[in-house]
Design a protein around this motif. Structure first.
Motif, PDB file in Angstrom:
ATOM      1  N   GLU A 138       0.571  -1.012   0.042  1.00 30.86           N
ATOM      2  CA  GLU A 138       0.063   0.008   0.079  1.00 30.86           C
ATOM      3  C   GLU A 138       0.813   1.243  -0.021  1.00 30.86           C
ATOM      4  OE1 GLU A 138      -3.396   0.092   2.680  1.00 30.86           O
ATOM      5  OE2 GLU A 138      -4.174  -1.680   2.205  1.00 30.86           O
ATOM      6  N   THR A 139       1.881   1.158   0.744  1.00 33.38           N
ATOM      7  CA  THR A 139       2.819   2.501   0.610  1.00 33.38           C
ATOM      8  C   THR A 139       3.673   2.567  -0.644  1.00 33.38           C
ATOM      9  OG1 THR A 139       4.388   1.198   1.925  1.00 33.38           O
ATOM     10  CG2 THR A 139       3.120   2.616   3.036  1.00 33.38           C
ATOM     11  N   LYS A 140       3.377   1.648  -1.521  1.00 33.96           N
ATOM     12  CA  LYS A 140       3.992   1.738  -2.743  1.00 33.96           C
ATOM     13  C   LYS A 140       3.017   2.100  -3.622  1.00 33.96           C
ATOM     14  CE  LYS A 140       5.605   0.583  -7.034  1.00 33.96           C
ATOM     15  NZ  LYS A 140       4.770   1.161  -8.433  1.00 33.96           N
ATOM     16  N   MET A 141       1.987   1.231  -4.105  1.00 34.82           N
ATOM     17  CA  MET A 141       1.103   1.535  -5.066  1.00 34.82           C
ATOM     18  C   MET A 141       0.185   2.749  -4.795  1.00 34.82           C
ATOM     19  SD  MET A 141      -1.798  -1.661  -4.976  1.00 34.82           S
ATOM     20  CE  MET A 141      -2.552  -1.750  -3.343  1.00 34.82           C
ATOM     21  N   MET A 142      -0.374   3.236  -3.641  1.00 34.01           N
ATOM     22  CA  MET A 142      -1.340   4.077  -3.431  1.00 34.01           C
ATOM     23  C   MET A 142      -0.425   5.588  -3.423  1.00 34.01           C
ATOM     24  SD  MET A 142      -3.247   2.799  -0.135  1.00 34.01           S
ATOM     25  CE  MET A 142      -4.321   4.222   0.217  1.00 34.01           C
ATOM     26  N   PHE A 143       0.738   5.610  -3.447  1.00 30.76           N
ATOM     27  CA  PHE A 143       1.499   6.962  -3.421  1.00 30.76           C
ATOM     28  C   PHE A 143       2.372   6.874  -4.772  1.00 30.76           C
ATOM     29  CE2 PHE A 143       0.404   5.709   0.680  1.00 30.76           C
ATOM     30  CZ  PHE A 143       0.106   6.884   1.267  1.00 30.76           C
ATOM     31  N   ASP A 144       3.262   5.937  -4.852  1.00 28.92           N
ATOM     32  CA  ASP A 144       4.335   6.007  -6.153  1.00 28.92           C
ATOM     33  C   ASP A 144       3.335   5.846  -7.415  1.00 28.92           C
ATOM     34  OD1 ASP A 144       5.531   4.988  -8.202  1.00 28.92           O
ATOM     35  OD2 ASP A 144       6.852   4.067  -7.199  1.00 28.92           O
ATOM     36  N   ASN A 145       2.517   4.858  -7.505  1.00 32.65           N
ATOM     37  CA  ASN A 145       1.411   4.834  -8.441  1.00 32.65           C
ATOM     38  C   ASN A 145       0.706   5.951  -8.903  1.00 32.65           C
ATOM     39  OD1 ASN A 145       2.688   2.161  -8.259  1.00 32.65           O
ATOM     40  ND2 ASN A 145       1.014   1.225  -9.255  1.00 32.65           N
ATOM     41  N   ARG A 146       0.046   6.617  -7.808  1.00 33.15           N
ATOM     42  CA  ARG A 146      -0.733   7.728  -8.036  1.00 33.15           C
ATOM     43  C   ARG A 146      -0.128   8.904  -8.100  1.00 33.15           C
ATOM     44  NH1 ARG A 146      -5.627   8.366  -3.540  1.00 33.15           N
ATOM     45  NH2 ARG A 146      -4.026   7.522  -2.215  1.00 33.15           N
ATOM     46  N   TYR A 147       0.521   9.310  -7.042  1.00 29.91           N
ATOM     47  CA  TYR A 147       1.176  10.549  -7.125  1.00 29.91           C
ATOM     48  C   TYR A 147       2.324  10.696  -8.051  1.00 29.91           C
ATOM     49  CZ  TYR A 147      -2.157  11.107  -3.113  1.00 29.91           C
ATOM     50  OH  TYR A 147      -3.160  11.400  -2.149  1.00 29.91           O
ATOM     51  N   GLY A 148       3.265   9.530  -7.970  1.00 26.29           N
ATOM     52  CA  GLY A 148       4.448   9.829  -8.738  1.00 26.29           C
ATOM     53  C   GLY A 148       4.090   9.805 -10.302  1.00 26.29           C
ATOM     54  N   THR A 149       3.231   8.693 -10.673  1.00 30.69           N
ATOM     55  CA  THR A 149       2.730   8.562 -12.225  1.00 30.69           C
ATOM     56  C   THR A 149       2.092   9.664 -12.623  1.00 30.69           C
ATOM     57  OG1 THR A 149       3.043   6.385 -12.089  1.00 30.69           O
ATOM     58  CG2 THR A 149       1.682   7.279 -13.819  1.00 30.69           C
ATOM     59  N   GLY A 150       1.151  10.421 -11.669  1.00 30.56           N
ATOM     60  CA  GLY A 150       0.336  11.495 -12.169  1.00 30.56           C
ATOM     61  C   GLY A 150       1.131  12.614 -12.404  1.00 30.56           C
ATOM     62  N   GLN A 151       2.131  13.163 -11.749  1.00 35.17           N
ATOM     63  CA  GLN A 151       2.879  14.321 -11.643  1.00 35.17           C
ATOM     64  C   GLN A 151       3.891  14.152 -12.919  1.00 35.17           C
ATOM     65  OE1 GLN A 151       4.263  16.363  -8.320  1.00 35.17           O
ATOM     66  NE2 GLN A 151       6.288  16.609  -8.959  1.00 35.17           N
ATOM     67  N   SER A 152       4.842  12.850 -12.839  1.00 35.17           N
ATOM     68  CA  SER A 152       5.748  12.750 -13.481  1.00 35.17           C
ATOM     69  C   SER A 152       5.466  12.579 -15.147  1.00 35.17           C
ATOM     70  CB  SER A 152       6.580  11.536 -13.198  1.00 35.17           C
ATOM     71  OG  SER A 152       6.099  10.464 -13.308  1.00 35.17           O
ATOM     72  N   THR A 153       4.070  12.034 -15.342  1.00 35.09           N
ATOM     73  CA  THR A 153       3.572  11.736 -16.753  1.00 35.09           C
ATOM     74  C   THR A 153       3.355  13.115 -17.572  1.00 35.09           C
ATOM     75  OG1 THR A 153       2.670   9.649 -16.121  1.00 35.09           O
ATOM     76  CG2 THR A 153       1.896  10.781 -18.155  1.00 35.09           C
ATOM     77  N   ILE A 154       2.739  13.969 -16.575  1.00 31.83           N
ATOM     78  CA  ILE A 154       2.562  15.253 -17.033  1.00 31.83           C
ATOM     79  C   ILE A 154       3.651  16.258 -17.204  1.00 31.83           C
ATOM     80  CG2 ILE A 154       1.449  17.545 -16.223  1.00 31.83           C
ATOM     81  CD1 ILE A 154      -0.888  16.143 -15.153  1.00 31.83           C
ATOM     82  N   HIS A 155       4.734  16.054 -16.453  1.00 32.71           N
ATOM     83  CA  HIS A 155       6.044  16.612 -16.704  1.00 32.71           C
ATOM     84  C   HIS A 155       6.511  16.141 -17.982  1.00 32.71           C
ATOM     85  CE1 HIS A 155      10.342  16.980 -14.871  1.00 32.71           C
ATOM     86  NE2 HIS A 155      10.322  18.015 -15.641  1.00 32.71           N
ATOM     87  N   GLY A 156       6.487  14.897 -18.202  1.00 30.32           N
ATOM     88  CA  GLY A 156       7.181  14.234 -19.454  1.00 30.32           C
ATOM     89  C   GLY A 156       6.532  14.942 -20.730  1.00 30.32           C
TER      90      GLY A 156
END
Length: 417
Positions: A177-195
Motif C-alpha cells: 500500500e505504501t507503494k501503489m497508493m503513493f508511487d503509482n498515484r502521485y508519482g505517475t500522475g505528476q511525472s507523466t504530465i512533466h514528461g
C-alpha cells in the motif's frame, strides 16, 4: 566484467544529483544507517534491473551499505540517466546500462549483469526473471528470491506462478500500500504530465485528455490533468473502476467513442493494444498519443506505422505520423514511458517509500528465502506498516493510538446495541 555505460566523465554530475535526491528520501536513509551498522546483506549478490535514476541509486547504495554486491541493468531502453550510471560505476558497482539501447543491447546488458550469479533479483517489469526462466534456468538454484516493482511485472509473474513454472519466490513490492497508493498515484500522475510538457509544451487547460486505465496510475494522472484545467475522459474495461471514475466526476466511455474527442491520449493500463488502428482512424488532426505504462505495447505502433504515408521526428521525443488524408498524429517517446524518457520519473519523496519496501524486502528474502515456496508473495504487512510509520515520523506527523478500551472493543464480540 567491464562496465557498459555512456560516459564515465558524467559521474560527478550524477553524484550531485543523487545527493540531492537523498536529501528527500529520509525513510531510505534511516534504513541505510541501520544496514550500515548491522550488515544484514553481507555476501549477498543482487542483480537490479531497474530504471537507472537518482532514486534507484539511493536504493542501491542502501543495499551496498548492508553488504550486498550489486550488478545493475536498465529496465527500459530510454529510462537510464547516463550520469547516474557513471556515478554508480565509479562507486564500484557493475553497471550495464545506457540511454538509447536497442533491443539487442538491452538484453545483452541484462545477461552481463546475470554473470554475477545473483542470490536476489530486483525487477521493474520482470525482464530479468523472464530472461532467467527462458535462457538461464541454471541460475535459479542459487537464487533465494526476487522483488518486482511494477504492475506489468507482477502480472507476468503471477501468470508464471499460475502455470507452475516460477523457479523461485518473488515479492510483489508493487502491491504494498505504501507503494501503489503513493508511487503509482502521485508519482505517475505528476511525472507523466512533466514528461508530456517537456516533450511538447502542451497546454492542458481547456484540452480534452483521454486516460486509458483507471488503476492507481490512471487515477493519479486523471486527477492531475483535471487539476491543470483539462477535460478528462477515462477509458476502462473493469466495471468497478469505470464506476469509480464516473463517481469521481470523469466522463467514462469506450476508446472508440473517445477517439474523435481527444487532444491528448495517454495509456496507463499494463495491457497491449489499448490504442489501435480503428481508434487512430477517428482521431483529429494533431492528436498526441503517449504511454505511461511499462512496455511500449499499449499503443499499436506497427499499425500506426502501416497507416502512415510518412514519419518524421519533428522534435526530440516527438514523431509525426502523416496519414493519407493529411491528418498528423504525434507519438511521444516512441511509445515508451513518457515520464522517464522525457522527464526525471517519479519524485524522490514517493520513491522513498517504494524503495524502502524494496530494501526491507531484500533483507527479508536474504533471511527467509530458502523457506518460501515458489510463488508471488505480498510484501509482509509489518514491512508495509513500518515504511508508513517511518514516513510519518520523517514528515513530523504524530498519529492517534488506541486506548486499551478501544483495542479490546475491536477484538471482542460481546458488546452490541
Amino acid at each position: 566484467m567491464e562496465n557498459v555505460i555512456k560516459d564515465p566523465k558524467l559521474a560527478e554530475k550524477g553524484k550531485k544529483r543523487i545527493e540531492w535526491a537523498r536529501r528527500h528520501m529520509p525513510v531510505l536513509q534511516k534504513i541505510r544507517e541501520e544496514y550500515a551498522a548491522e550488515r544484514p546483506l553481507e555476501g549477498v549478490r543482487v542483480v537490479a534491473c531497474l530504471h537507472v535514476t537518482v532514486e534507484t541509486a539511493n536504493l542501491l547504495s542502501t543495499l551496498t551499505a548492508g553488504g550486498a554486491e550489486i550488478a545493475v541493468a536498465g529496465s527500459n531502453p530510454l529510462s537510464t540517466q547516463d550520469d547516474v550510471a557513471a556515478a554508480l560505476a565509479e562507486d564500484g558497482m557493475r553497471v550495464y546500462a545506457f540511454h538509447g539501447e536497442n533491443d539487442q543491447e538491452y538484453y545483452d546488458c541484462i545477461n552481463r549483469a546475470l554473470e554475477i550469479r545473483p542470490h536476489v533479483t530486483l525487477d521493474d517489469g520482470a525482464d530479468t526473471i523472464a530472461t532467467i526462466h527462458r535462457d538461464r534456468p541454471d541460475l535459479a538454484a542459487e537464487i533465494l528470491g526476487g522483488c518486482e516493482e511494477t504492475t506489468t511485472g507482477v502480472i507476468r509473474l503471477r501468470a508464471l506462478a499460475d502455470a507452475g513454472k516460477l523457479l523461485y519466490p518473488v515479492i510483489a513490492v508493487n502491491d504494498a500500500e505504501t507503494k501503489m497508493m503513493f508511487d503509482n498515484r502521485y508519482g505517475t500522475g505528476q511525472s507523466t504530465i512533466h514528461g508530456i510538457m517537456n516533450a511538447t509544451n502542451f497546454l492542458f487547460a481547456g484540452k480534452t485528455v483521454v486516460v486509458g486505465g483507471y488503476g492507481w496510475c490512471g487515477r493519479g494522472l486523471a486527477t492531475r490533468a483535471r487539476g491543470m484545467g483539462a477535460n478528462v475522459i477515462v477509458v476502462e474495461v473493469e466495471p468497478r473502476k469505470a464506476l469509480e471514475a464516473a463517481m469521481d466526476g470523469f466522463r467514462v466511455m469506450s476508446m472508440t467513442a473517445a477517439a474523435p474527442l481527444g487532444d491528448l491520449f495517454v495509456t496507463v493500463t499494463g495491457n497491449v493494444s489499448v490504442i489501435r488502428e480503428e481508434h487512430v482512424e477517428l482521431m483529429k488532426d494533431q492528436a498526441i498519443v503517449a504511454n505511461s505504462g511499462h512496455f511500449n505495447v499499449e499503443i499499436d505502433i506497427p499499425a500506426l506505422e502501416e497507416m502512415a504515408s510518412g514519419v518524421s521526428e519533428v522534435q526530440e521525443n516527438v514523431l509525426e505520423y502523416k496519414m493519407a488524408d493529411g491528418r498528423r498524429i504525434y507519438l511521444l517517446a516512441e511509445g515508451r514511458l513518457i515520464n522517464l524518457a522525457a522527464a526525471y520519473g517519479h519524485p524522490p519523496e514517493v520513491m522513498d517509500m517504494s524503495f524502502a519496501n524494496q530494501a526491507l524486502s531484500v533483507r527479508y528474502i536474504a533471511e527467509n528465502g530458502r523457506r518460501l515456496d515458489r510463488k508471488v508473495y505480498s510484501v509482509p504487512s509489518e514491512i508495509d506498516k513500518r515504511v508508513a510509520a517511518l514516513k510519518l515520523a520523517a514528515m513530523g506527523i504524530e498519529i492517534e493510538s488506541l486506548t486499551p478500551e478501544q483495542d479490546k472493543y475491536l477484538h471482542s464480540w460481546e458488546t452490541g446495541t
